[in-house]
Motif scaffolding. Structure first.
Motif, PDB file in Angstrom:
ATOM      1  N   GLU A 181       0.829  -1.211   0.000  1.00 43.50           N
ATOM      2  CA  GLU A 181       0.000   0.000   0.000  1.00 43.50           C
ATOM      3  C   GLU A 181       0.863   1.261   0.000  1.00 43.50           C
ATOM      4  O   GLU A 181       0.540   2.249  -0.671  1.00 43.50           O
ATOM      5  CB  GLU A 181      -0.922  -0.013   1.213  1.00 43.50           C
ATOM      6  CG  GLU A 181      -2.020  -1.070   1.109  1.00 43.50           C
ATOM      7  CD  GLU A 181      -2.708  -1.344   2.432  1.00 43.50           C
ATOM      8  OE1 GLU A 181      -2.281  -0.779   3.468  1.00 43.50           O
ATOM      9  OE2 GLU A 181      -3.664  -2.140   2.442  1.00 43.50           O
ATOM     10  N   ILE A 182       1.966   1.232   0.746  1.00 40.61           N
ATOM     11  CA  ILE A 182       2.894   2.371   0.737  1.00 40.61           C
ATOM     12  C   ILE A 182       3.463   2.569  -0.668  1.00 40.61           C
ATOM     13  O   ILE A 182       3.502   3.690  -1.189  1.00 40.61           O
ATOM     14  CB  ILE A 182       4.035   2.154   1.761  1.00 40.61           C
ATOM     15  CG1 ILE A 182       3.484   2.174   3.183  1.00 40.61           C
ATOM     16  CG2 ILE A 182       5.108   3.242   1.599  1.00 40.61           C
ATOM     17  CD1 ILE A 182       4.488   1.749   4.241  1.00 40.61           C
ATOM     18  N   LYS A 183       3.896   1.469  -1.288  1.00 38.65           N
ATOM     19  CA  LYS A 183       4.463   1.554  -2.649  1.00 38.65           C
ATOM     20  C   LYS A 183       3.431   2.063  -3.647  1.00 38.65           C
ATOM     21  O   LYS A 183       3.765   2.848  -4.551  1.00 38.65           O
ATOM     22  CB  LYS A 183       4.982   0.184  -3.080  1.00 38.65           C
ATOM     23  CG  LYS A 183       6.244  -0.249  -2.347  1.00 38.65           C
ATOM     24  CD  LYS A 183       6.704  -1.619  -2.825  1.00 38.65           C
ATOM     25  CE  LYS A 183       8.007  -2.041  -2.140  1.00 38.65           C
ATOM     26  NZ  LYS A 183       8.433  -3.401  -2.555  1.00 38.65           N
ATOM     27  N   GLN A 184       2.175   1.639  -3.483  1.00 40.95           N
ATOM     28  CA  GLN A 184       1.122   2.101  -4.389  1.00 40.95           C
ATOM     29  C   GLN A 184       0.910   3.598  -4.252  1.00 40.95           C
ATOM     30  O   GLN A 184       0.771   4.321  -5.257  1.00 40.95           O
ATOM     31  CB  GLN A 184      -0.193   1.359  -4.114  1.00 40.95           C
ATOM     32  CG  GLN A 184      -1.320   1.707  -5.073  1.00 40.95           C
ATOM     33  CD  GLN A 184      -0.974   1.395  -6.511  1.00 40.95           C
ATOM     34  OE1 GLN A 184      -0.599   0.269  -6.839  1.00 40.95           O
ATOM     35  NE2 GLN A 184      -1.049   2.384  -7.388  1.00 40.95           N
ATOM     36  N   VAL A 217      10.485   6.861  -0.556  1.00 42.63           N
ATOM     37  CA  VAL A 217      11.378   6.416   0.509  1.00 42.63           C
ATOM     38  C   VAL A 217      11.095   4.927   0.720  1.00 42.63           C
ATOM     39  O   VAL A 217       9.942   4.502   0.637  1.00 42.63           O
ATOM     40  CB  VAL A 217      11.106   7.186   1.825  1.00 42.63           C
ATOM     41  CG1 VAL A 217      11.979   6.660   2.948  1.00 42.63           C
ATOM     42  CG2 VAL A 217      11.342   8.677   1.610  1.00 42.63           C
ATOM     43  N   ALA A 218      12.114   4.144   0.991  1.00 32.47           N
ATOM     44  CA  ALA A 218      11.907   2.709   1.206  1.00 32.47           C
ATOM     45  C   ALA A 218      10.837   2.494   2.269  1.00 32.47           C
ATOM     46  O   ALA A 218      10.917   3.090   3.355  1.00 32.47           O
ATOM     47  CB  ALA A 218      13.213   2.054   1.641  1.00 32.47           C
ATOM     48  N   PRO A 219       9.821   1.688   1.980  1.00 36.79           N
ATOM     49  CA  PRO A 219       8.754   1.446   2.958  1.00 36.79           C
ATOM     50  C   PRO A 219       9.269   0.984   4.312  1.00 36.79           C
ATOM     51  O   PRO A 219       8.681   1.301   5.352  1.00 36.79           O
ATOM     52  CB  PRO A 219       7.906   0.351   2.293  1.00 36.79           C
ATOM     53  CG  PRO A 219       8.127   0.545   0.836  1.00 36.79           C
ATOM     54  CD  PRO A 219       9.564   0.989   0.710  1.00 36.79           C
ATOM     55  N   GLU A 220      10.389   0.249   4.299  1.00 42.42           N
ATOM     56  CA  GLU A 220      10.960  -0.208   5.566  1.00 42.42           C
ATOM     57  C   GLU A 220      11.373   0.973   6.440  1.00 42.42           C
ATOM     58  O   GLU A 220      11.224   0.938   7.671  1.00 42.42           O
ATOM     59  CB  GLU A 220      12.167  -1.121   5.303  1.00 42.42           C
ATOM     60  CG  GLU A 220      11.830  -2.446   4.652  1.00 42.42           C
ATOM     61  CD  GLU A 220      11.588  -2.356   3.156  1.00 42.42           C
ATOM     62  OE1 GLU A 220      11.199  -3.385   2.566  1.00 42.42           O
ATOM     63  OE2 GLU A 220      11.810  -1.273   2.563  1.00 42.42           O
TER      64      GLU A 220
END
Length: 206
Positions: free
Chosen positions: A135-138, A148-151
């Motif tokens: 969801e963050i990547k979407q 920014v990297a979701p991690e």
């Protein structure tokens, strides 16, 4: 039955305090019995070994922490709505169980496998982290969240939630903050954390 439950609760609360102070390896059943104000024989009647007692505390702690986490990140709402829910529910949960952050941190740092396995198993039940990362990547692809990297997004969020509880003894002592005032600061942080996350990660902060 009620008296038995009361004694078991008394033991668990005492054990949490001892495990937080000494860790699993340093804790002794006699210390836990003394802290619970019972004799060692009664302690062994309820929990036959330190390992059984420790695992019960881990299970109870994870059962408080993880369902709130999963619930907050479930559904079809946007990432920031889920962030607000997570902040609210995790802070409330930790305030009800103040031993939780330091206890979990100590045992994870010792690579206590029961802790890691229990947490991973509960998160895996509904693929909570995997779905949230997608969801963050979407939203990054949609131009809502910065690239920014979701991690890092998740690490920043959890650090903002957990650190004030872990650092509480040092912070309160240095600034001479009374307990009630610190509790109010933690409540106020719900809004502050959400504001920080939005300003840090949204392309168009609200």
């Amino acid at each position: 039955m009620e008296n038995k439950k009361s004694t078991e609760t008394q033991i668990l609360e005492a054990a949490k305090r001892v495990f937080v102070q000494k860790g699993y390896d340093g804790a002794r059943m006699q210390e836990i019995a003394d802290e619970a104000k019972i004799n060692k024989s009664m302690l062994h009647y309820y929990f036959r070994s330190k390992e059984v007692l420790f695992n019960k505390i881990i299970d109870d702690t994870v059962d408080v922490l993880i369902p709130r986490f999963i619930e907050a990140l479930s559904g079809d709402d946007g990432v920031m709505v889920k962030v607000e829910r997570l902040v609210e529910r995790q802070i409330d949960g930790i305030m009800e169980n103040p031993h939780m952050p330091m206890f979990m941190l100590n045992e994870l740092a010792q690579n206590r496998m029961h802790v890691s396995h229990k947490m991973k198993a509960r998160f895996a039940e509904k693929n909570t982290f995997t779905k949230f990362i997608k969801e963050i990547k979407q939203e990054q692809n949609d131009g809502i969240i910065k690239q920014v990297a979701p991690e890092h997004f998740i690490l920043t969020l959890m650090s903002l939630i957990m650190f004030p509880f872990i650092a509480r003894p040092i912070f309160q002592n240095m600034l001479e903050i009374p307990d009630e005032m610190y509790r109010q600061m933690i409540v106020d942080r719900k809004r502050i954390i959400v504001d920080i996350i939005k300003k840090s990660f949204l392309l168009k902060p609200e």
